[in-house]
Design a protein around this motif. Structure first.
Motif, PDB file in Angstrom:
ATOM      1  N   LEU A  77      -0.772 -10.111   0.215  1.00  0.00           N
ATOM      2  CA  LEU A  77      -0.992  -8.960  -0.805  1.00  0.00           C
ATOM      3  C   LEU A  77      -1.155  -7.839   0.112  1.00  0.00           C
ATOM      4  O   LEU A  77      -0.568  -6.793  -0.374  1.00  0.00           O
ATOM      5  CB  LEU A  77      -2.309  -9.293  -1.625  1.00  0.00           C
ATOM      6  N   ALA A  78      -1.957  -7.608   1.035  1.00  0.00           N
ATOM      7  CA  ALA A  78      -2.271  -6.411   1.774  1.00  0.00           C
ATOM      8  C   ALA A  78      -1.184  -6.085   2.480  1.00  0.00           C
ATOM      9  O   ALA A  78      -0.553  -4.796   2.538  1.00  0.00           O
ATOM     10  CB  ALA A  78      -3.538  -6.747   2.736  1.00  0.00           C
ATOM     11  N   LEU A 118       2.050  -6.517   1.499  1.00  0.00           N
ATOM     12  CA  LEU A 118       3.095  -6.170   0.708  1.00  0.00           C
ATOM     13  C   LEU A 118       2.546  -4.558   0.371  1.00  0.00           C
ATOM     14  O   LEU A 118       3.507  -3.650   0.368  1.00  0.00           O
ATOM     15  CB  LEU A 118       3.042  -6.847  -0.616  1.00  0.00           C
ATOM     16  N   ALA A 119       1.325  -4.366  -0.098  1.00  0.00           N
ATOM     17  CA  ALA A 119       0.986  -3.217  -0.573  1.00  0.00           C
ATOM     18  C   ALA A 119       1.047  -2.102   0.608  1.00  0.00           C
ATOM     19  O   ALA A 119       1.406  -1.109   0.504  1.00  0.00           O
ATOM     20  CB  ALA A 119      -0.554  -3.192  -0.893  1.00  0.00           C
ATOM     21  N   ALA A 120       0.849  -2.613   1.745  1.00  0.00           N
ATOM     22  CA  ALA A 120       0.693  -1.688   2.989  1.00  0.00           C
ATOM     23  C   ALA A 120       2.305  -1.006   3.164  1.00  0.00           C
ATOM     24  O   ALA A 120       2.375   0.388   3.449  1.00  0.00           O
ATOM     25  CB  ALA A 120       1.017  -2.427   4.317  1.00  0.00           C
ATOM     26  N   LEU A 178       4.249  -0.188   0.622  1.00  0.00           N
ATOM     27  CA  LEU A 178       4.187   1.141  -0.267  1.00  0.00           C
ATOM     28  C   LEU A 178       3.054   2.097  -0.207  1.00  0.00           C
ATOM     29  O   LEU A 178       3.059   3.139  -0.798  1.00  0.00           O
ATOM     30  CB  LEU A 178       4.230   0.388  -1.890  1.00  0.00           C
ATOM     31  N   ALA A 179       2.285   1.724   0.962  1.00  0.00           N
ATOM     32  CA  ALA A 179       1.099   2.677   1.009  1.00  0.00           C
ATOM     33  C   ALA A 179       1.373   3.736   1.675  1.00  0.00           C
ATOM     34  O   ALA A 179       0.553   4.703   1.961  1.00  0.00           O
ATOM     35  CB  ALA A 179      -0.076   1.999   1.467  1.00  0.00           C
TER      36      ALA A 179
END
Lengths: 238, 238
Positions: free
Chosen positions: A9-10, A12-14, A16-17
DNA sequence: GGGATCGTGCGGCGCCCGCCGAAACATTCG
DNA sequence: CGAATGTTTCGGCGGGCGCCGCACGATCCC
């Protein structure tokens, strides 16, 4: 030392971060393919920087690439990621009420976008919501107990609109997508994509410039009035 | 110098882009409130570190906090964020096929989770999918043209299950949620939450330990067989 | 072929941010 | 009140990563 096993999850989020990568993805929400250079200029970074970002996004399954000659075309990997990014953006924008656009040009662009635009591959803005509302009012789309076409709705696509509405893989036929200007749901999924494609093909709506904004043509206004009883502001050309 | 105006999408993603914060959110997907210390131990970081992370998540609207005495209880801010995180996690896990669990204890836990668990406030795992399938097969839930309860479905909740199914704010009555073990949709939304709450209240399912895993009780197995014709493996206790 | 354009790999720089420990503060309990 | 426990604040450290410029390869156009 804490090796702390990876958290998907992290990771993937990274992706877009980062502001620049996020700008890329938002631009690509128009559903079309952009070249690496276009994206670099759009985000205001060096070409080399953009190149590295694109490699990350492709490797992470966010984008799909297609190379043609000296160009590297890139687009969102599919409806699923588009939906994901749209959801994320909608949630993010709810927390941050949009500040007034600084320039006149931006204001006019924002106005056009609010009126009618594409959201990856379906309709959004006041037009998208108006269409969704009209379908619902006519008993073609059921929103009170979820979000699904009725049997009448299926028939409407075939008989009234005159297009085949066939299942496409595992993609849901109808799906609610949160509209970030109207703060309400509009129609997405296979039906939303088919509807949008049909309107574009028939010249009922056309793109304004190179962006996501749409304009309803005079012919389109008549057709929408005819088919769904949509008139006035929602069908107005810009 | 590049001031590069903020990108809300990136800011939101950044909150989830850290392994520790992501672990917090995944733990909180059980729908319950945890204390700051519990989360710190769960993620294996110092209390001070956890405290700072929680402040960020609360400020960002991901978490809601409630202070009681010397404890700081924290939970997901609502169904919307829960759904968002669940979607993100599902997408992330699709790209990374789960590696085999290292320990026997973890393997047994994973097995229980795969059988039946909560997903924020509704049912998931094989049980969740079995219930969704049963509702669909009986014409109570429509999945072919979207995802919505039918009129029979509404009646089923009232007459057969014996609970009121009232709209709650803007939350959709029925919604598809991707199940990350079954890779298929299960029922979420108000109906999913009511169903799960009812099963727990009546003792038809109970929580295993303190986690998200569920077990169907003997009484529950009978009831599910009765109401939906669900039997055998899906209703098996563990 | 020559020149313009597009994309990529490599250093190098600077900053952001996640981590911890120590100390302070708050609350509960004896 | 004093001790124990939970949480927060503050420095400080270290690593990761986003940025650029430059050089180079590939492609297209004339």
């Amino acid at each position: 030392m804490t090796v702390t096993s990876r958290v998907p999850l992290a990771d993937l989020a990274a992706l877009l971060a980062d502001g620049t990568r996020a700008r890329f993805c938002l631009a690509l929400l128009d559903g079309r393919a952009w070249t690496a250079g276009e994206l670099a200029r759009h985000a205001g970074v060096a070409a080399s920087t953009a190149s590295e970002h694109l490699s990350l996004l492709v490797r992470g399954g966010i984008l799909a690439e297609e190379r043609q000659g000296r160009h590297r075309y890139v687009r969102l990997a599919g409806p699923r990621v588009a939906q994901l990014i749209e959801d994320l953006a909608a949630h993010a924008d709810l927390a941050v009420p949009a500040p007034p656009p600084p320039t006149l040009r931006a204001a006019s662009s924002a106005k056009a976008m609010a009126a009618a635009r594409t959201c990856y591959d379906h309709l959004a803005g006041r037009l998208g919501v108006a269409v969704t509302d009209a379908l619902t009012a006519r008993g073609l789309l059921r929103q009170d107990t979820g979000f699904a076409l009725s049997d009448d709705g299926l028939a409407w696509f075939t008989a009234d609109l005159g297009v085949r509405l066939a299942p496409r893989g595992r993609r849901p036929m109808a799906k609610a997508c949160l509209d970030w200007t109207e703060r309400r749901h509009h129609l997405a999924g296979v039906a939303g994509a088919v509807l949008c494609a049909t309107l574009l093909e028939r010249g009922w709506v056309t793109r304004i410039g190179t962006g996501r904004a749409l304009r309803v043509t005079p012919v389109g206004a008549h057709a929408l009035e005819d088919l769904l009883g949509i008139g006035g502001e929602a069908a107005a050309g810009s």
